[in-house]
Motif scaffolding. Sequence first.
Motif, mmCIF file in Angstrom:
data_model
loop_
_atom_site.group_PDB
_atom_site.id
_atom_site.type_symbol
_atom_site.label_atom_id
_atom_site.label_comp_id
_atom_site.label_asym_id
_atom_site.label_seq_id
_atom_site.Cartn_x
_atom_site.Cartn_y
_atom_site.Cartn_z
ATOM 1 N N ARG A 142 3.389 2.948 -2.473
ATOM 2 C CA ARG A 142 3.639 3.460 -1.117
ATOM 3 C C ARG A 142 3.190 2.513 -0.014
ATOM 4 O O ARG A 142 3.670 2.593 1.109
ATOM 5 C CB ARG A 142 2.962 4.819 -0.941
ATOM 6 N N ASP A 143 2.239 1.631 -0.307
ATOM 7 C CA ASP A 143 1.713 0.736 0.734
ATOM 8 C C ASP A 143 1.532 -0.662 0.148
ATOM 9 O O ASP A 143 0.671 -0.881 -0.713
ATOM 10 C CB ASP A 143 0.382 1.273 1.257
ATOM 11 N N ALA A 144 2.314 -1.610 0.636
ATOM 12 C CA ALA A 144 2.255 -2.982 0.129
ATOM 13 C C ALA A 144 0.947 -3.678 0.472
ATOM 14 O O ALA A 144 0.623 -4.721 -0.113
ATOM 15 C CB ALA A 144 3.426 -3.790 0.678
ATOM 16 N N ARG A 145 0.180 -3.123 1.397
ATOM 17 C CA ARG A 145 -1.090 -3.726 1.790
ATOM 18 C C ARG A 145 -2.237 -3.327 0.855
ATOM 19 O O ARG A 145 -3.314 -3.893 0.917
ATOM 20 C CB ARG A 145 -1.440 -3.314 3.224
ATOM 21 N N VAL A 146 -1.993 -2.358 -0.006
ATOM 22 C CA VAL A 146 -3.023 -1.935 -0.963
ATOM 23 C C VAL A 146 -3.020 -2.892 -2.152
ATOM 24 O O VAL A 146 -1.987 -3.097 -2.791
ATOM 25 C CB VAL A 146 -2.781 -0.487 -1.441
#
Length: 364
Positions: free
Chosen positions: A209-213
């Motif tokens: 859901r979040d590419a920054r994770v």
Amino acid sequence: MMSESSSNIQDRRTGAALGRLGRGLAVLFVAQLAFFAWTTSRRWADWAAAEQGGTAATLSVALIAGQLLALAAVGITLWRLYLVATYRPIASVTDDDLPELTVIVPAYNEGEQVLKTLRSLVQSDYPRNKLRIVAVNDGSVDDTWRWMQQGAREFSDCVIALDCRENRGKRAALYEGFGRATGEVIVTVDSDSEVLPDTLRNLVSPLVRDARVGAVAGNVRVLNRDQGVIPAMLDVSFTYSFEFMRASQCRVDTVHCCPGALSAYRRSLVESCKDEWLAQTFCGRPAAIGEDRAMTNLVLRQGFLVRFQANAVVLTEVPTRTAQLCRMYLRWARSNVRETLVMASFVFTRFRRESALGARVNLV
């Protein structure tokens, strides 16, 4: 394993307990603030009247400093309570969105338990064609390798067993597994642990859901809770460590430690730092412990976020004797000293584009 109804009851009890604790701390905070204002006004009046000097003035300054520290401690605890109260795990994604992953299971002298670990992973509610499991025998001197081979025979479509003849430690065993990993995500699971059916899909969902994770910590609970008072107490300790501390750290995108019992990492990040991680030293000696927090620090240092998934549960065996418990806590304490120093070396810099204020407050 808890039923859904008992789990809901426990969640409500935990929420009610946190609410009572929060109200009590709020009352304590207001009382401390009022007492601080009263004593400070009196001390300033005394100084203005030149009635104090020398030792008395020093004691007054010490009293005010102590009260400020107490106010800060209570304030930070209230802030963490707010973070915990507003924490929610990320909802699971669909089967089509789930990434291909490799689960690495290092083992040393675990015996038959390693087969139970492998079975729990294979029986996960995760698409079989996207699941690869690498079990690594780290030079065990018991029958661990035999049980690993049985697991590889039972699940030949997704389980690979590697045998390292020499015991080189968990870090080296994981490194061997990293070399056999495929897919977008690497998951590490201890060989004395068992996952629930929805654990893997819940664990990797934040990465989707979040590419920054860059990494996700799982929720560790006690498998052998009924084997005495020590496991029962550790289950309470784990609840605080994960559902309070890591939940609050997750709200500021900086979980300090993704546990070895259950963690997920973007494979690209692991590949970029695994050699440095393997060769880590401290005071001129190889770092043989704390490999989980060391990897977490390397992910954070690359500028990525680290989250916690309360709904990704793993049950792990814990010590039942005092001597074992002491060794475990001593090992954790030693690695925490080292990795806190490592984290301090970058957390006060602009190491990522998102805010890092919460991470700095938690570290201090």
